[in-house]
Design an enzyme around this catalytic site. Structure first.
Site, PDB file in Angstrom:
ATOM      1  N   SER A  62       0.801  -1.229   0.000  1.00  0.00           N
ATOM      2  CA  SER A  62       0.000   0.000   0.000  1.00  0.00           C
ATOM      3  C   SER A  62       0.835   1.281   0.000  1.00  0.00           C
ATOM      4  CB  SER A  62      -0.960   0.020   1.190  1.00  0.00           C
ATOM      5  OG  SER A  62      -0.260   0.199   2.404  1.00  0.00           O
ATOM      6  N   LYS A  99       0.915   4.513   6.842  1.00  0.00           N
ATOM      7  CA  LYS A  99       0.278   5.372   5.849  1.00  0.00           C
ATOM      8  C   LYS A  99       0.784   6.798   6.023  1.00  0.00           C
ATOM      9  CE  LYS A  99      -2.769   2.297   4.283  1.00  0.00           C
ATOM     10  NZ  LYS A  99      -1.976   1.111   4.590  1.00  0.00           N
TER      11      LYS A  99
END
Length: 146
Positions: A62, A99
């Site tokens: 990701s 993230k």
């Protein structure tokens, strides 16, 4: 995301290695440049706050567009305050993830891969805990031996 957590060990097993101050060319080299040498202690370079620092191994893709890949080791500092744009380790519903934290226009955890959804943070009904700010990533490059 599955993570392996490693604590920052003491400096007792840390060794300094040569560090050349001259930047290396990624284009055409200049043979006329001299190289000045110092010592570099990677632990001192990567770990600013030993008691608040830990290491994580990344699992997943990701964050690939942010140059964080599956298998990389992240250096995470829990003593730093995350700000807009920081790469963070967050805990969401007892699961860890890495993230980019965006605080505006709407708070979210942004993956750095268009194939993954944005995770919007709703402070009214959800608990998202920031576990630390990523300060470095260690990438192991393949070595071809003959």
């Amino acid at each position: 995301m599955k993570v392996d957590i490693f604590e920052s060990s003491g400096a007792s097993r840390v060794h300094s290695i040569p560090f050349y101050l001259q930047r290396i060319s990624a284009g055409f080299p200049s043979p006329a440049q001299g190289y000045e040498k110092q010592e570099l202690n990677l632990h001192e370079y990567c770990v600013r706050h030993p008691s608040a620092t830990y290491f994580l191994r990344v699992s997943g893709s990701s964050m690939e567009d942010g140059r964080i890949h599956d298998g990389d080791v992240l250096v995470v500092d829990r003593s730093l305050t995350a700000s807009h744009g920081s790469i963070v380790v967050a805990c969401i519903h007892n699961e860890f993830t890495v993230k980019r934290l965006l605080l505006r226009p709407r708070p979210c955890l942004m993956p750095m891969n268009k194939d993954f959804p944005v995770y919007y943070i709703d402070p009214d009904n959800e608990s998202v805990e920031i576990w630390g700010v990523v300060t470095h990533s260690l990438i192991e490059h393949p070595v071809c031996l003959r």
